[in-house]
Design an enzyme around this catalytic site. Structure first.
Site, short mmCIF file in Angstrom:
data_model
loop_
_atom_site.label_atom_id
_atom_site.label_comp_id
_atom_site.label_asym_id
_atom_site.label_seq_id
_atom_site.Cartn_x
_atom_site.Cartn_y
_atom_site.Cartn_z
N ASP A 104 -1.74 10.17 -4.17
CA ASP A 104 -1.49 8.83 -4.69
C ASP A 104 -2.33 8.57 -5.93
O ASP A 104 -3.21 9.36 -6.30
CB ASP A 104 -1.76 7.76 -3.61
CG ASP A 104 -2.97 8.07 -2.75
OD1 ASP A 104 -3.87 8.82 -3.20
OD2 ASP A 104 -3.05 7.57 -1.62
N ASP B 129 -6.58 0.11 7.88
CA ASP B 129 -5.35 -0.58 8.29
C ASP B 129 -4.26 0.40 8.73
O ASP B 129 -3.13 0.01 8.96
CB ASP B 129 -4.83 -1.51 7.16
CG ASP B 129 -4.31 -0.74 5.95
OD1 ASP B 129 -4.39 0.51 5.93
OD2 ASP B 129 -3.81 -1.40 5.01
N HIS C 189 -3.08 3.09 7.02
CA HIS C 189 -2.27 3.77 6.01
C HIS C 189 -2.62 5.25 5.90
O HIS C 189 -3.76 5.65 6.12
CB HIS C 189 -2.35 3.08 4.64
CG HIS C 189 -3.67 3.17 3.94
ND1 HIS C 189 -4.30 2.08 3.38
CD2 HIS C 189 -4.50 4.22 3.68
CE1 HIS C 189 -5.43 2.47 2.82
NE2 HIS C 189 -5.57 3.76 2.99
N GLU D 2 1.22 1.53 3.21
CA GLU D 2 0.63 0.44 3.97
C GLU D 2 1.52 0.09 5.16
O GLU D 2 2.68 0.51 5.22
CB GLU D 2 0.45 -0.78 3.06
CG GLU D 2 -0.47 -0.54 1.85
CD GLU D 2 -1.96 -0.45 2.21
OE1 GLU D 2 -2.29 -0.06 3.34
OE2 GLU D 2 -2.78 -0.75 1.33
C1 F6R Z 1 -6.46 8.63 -0.71
C2 F6R Z 1 -5.54 8.10 0.28
C3 F6R Z 1 -5.98 7.12 1.31
C4 F6R Z 1 -7.37 7.40 1.86
C5 F6R Z 1 -7.78 6.31 2.84
C6 F6R Z 1 -9.16 6.54 3.40
O1 F6R Z 1 -5.81 9.56 -1.54
O2 F6R Z 1 -4.42 8.47 0.27
O3 F6R Z 1 -5.05 7.13 2.37
O4 F6R Z 1 -7.37 8.65 2.49
O5 F6R Z 1 -7.73 5.08 2.19
O6 F6R Z 1 -10.09 6.43 2.36
P1 F6R Z 1 -11.59 6.88 2.55
O7 F6R Z 1 -11.55 8.35 2.77
O8 F6R Z 1 -12.27 6.55 1.27
O9 F6R Z 1 -12.11 6.15 3.73
#
Ligand code: F6R
Length: 256
Positions: free
Chosen positions: A64, A132, A134, A139
């Site tokens: 992403d 959340d 995702h 989301e």
């Molecule tokens: C990042 C992504 C997100 C993160 C998630 C957890 O490329 O796709 O799904 O993996 O937001 O983020 P962290 O690892 O910073 O807790």
């Protein structure tokens, strides 16, 4: 069922994931990796870098990217992937794509999907999970069939990611992310999570109902998933004893 591995800490998870990637690359030097950003996968990239393998033919597709950051912004996922993945691992920058990196945003999703297909698909997708629920930036409410597209981040995600920016208001409102359908097409999913803050999301993804309200639950529909969690992230799993038992009794040829 996904294979759930409860590890002592992030470094142990990083080692396991790095070994799985190296085994893949030994078979296929131009393997295609799906690259997550954020804090979680850093342990994987560090462990891989320490192993010093030749990864110069490996191809990569980031999960992403934020929409709306100025080019070169240090928190853009292109910059993060360059800093944390491409440079330390010795990847060829020309072989690593980030969603939205070519052409107008309106067609960037379809272009990215085409590029993944032309590369022969993603062999191993590294995933983190949001508080959340995702995965990628899909989301809650995201379709299980969704492909790469622009999404609006939830208030929760923007708050969680504010730590990377000067102020919460600086976190972009939009992103472009591989869809849950894109993620499902990868051959092997490696989902990592650490800390108490991820416990509810992990329990919902692994043991909850399969529902778009819990995007991580899409992993239950995939045939080859490895979930690497520390004790805190595993703390709300009901079947934790079984997961430990299964991992302790894995057969000699069973890897991630
Ligand atoms: C990042 C992504 C997100 C993160 C998630 C957890 O490329 O796709 O799904 O993996 O937001 O983020 P962290 O690892 O910073 O807790």
């Amino acid at each position: 069922m996904a294979e759930i591995v409860i590890v002592s800490d992030m470094a142990a998870a990083g080692e396991l994931a790095a070994d799985a990637i190296l085994a893949l690359v030994a078979q296929k030097p131009d393997a295609v990796l799906g690259l997550a950003t954020g804090s979680t996968p850093l342990a994987v990239y560090r462990a891989l870098a320490a192993k010093g393998a030749d990864l110069s033919r490996v191809r990569g597709f980031a999960l992403d990217e934020y929409v709306g950051l100025p080019p070169g912004h240090p928190e853009s996922y292109r910059a993060v992937i360059t800093r944390d993945v491409v440079e330390p691992l010795g990847l060829d920058p020309a072989l690593v794509r980030v969603p939205g990196d070519r052409g107008p945003l309106e067609t960037a999703g379809a272009d990215y999907e085409r590029a993944i297909i032309e590369a022969g698909g993603i062999d191993l997708q590294i995933l983190g999970i949001g508080t959340d629920g995702h995965i990628g930036f899909n989301e809650p409410g995201s379709s299980f069939a969704s492909l790469t597209r622009v999404k609006t981040l939830t208030a929760q995600t923007r708050e969680d990611n504010a730590r990377f920016f000067d102020s919460p208001a600086d976190v972009p409102v939009h992103c472009i992310t591989q869809g849950l359908g894109t993620i499902q097409r990868a051959r092997h999913l490696v989902l990592l999570a650490f800390g108490e803050g991820k416990a509810a999301a992990i329990a919902a993804a692994v043991e909850g109902p399969i529902t778009a309200s819990s995007p991580g639950s899409a992993i239950q529909l995939h045939a080859h998933v490895s979930v690497l969690v520390d004790e805190a992230a595993a703390s709300r799993l009901a079947n934790v004893d079984y997961y430990r038992h299964a991992w302790a009794n894995r057969l000699p040829w069973e890897t991630l």
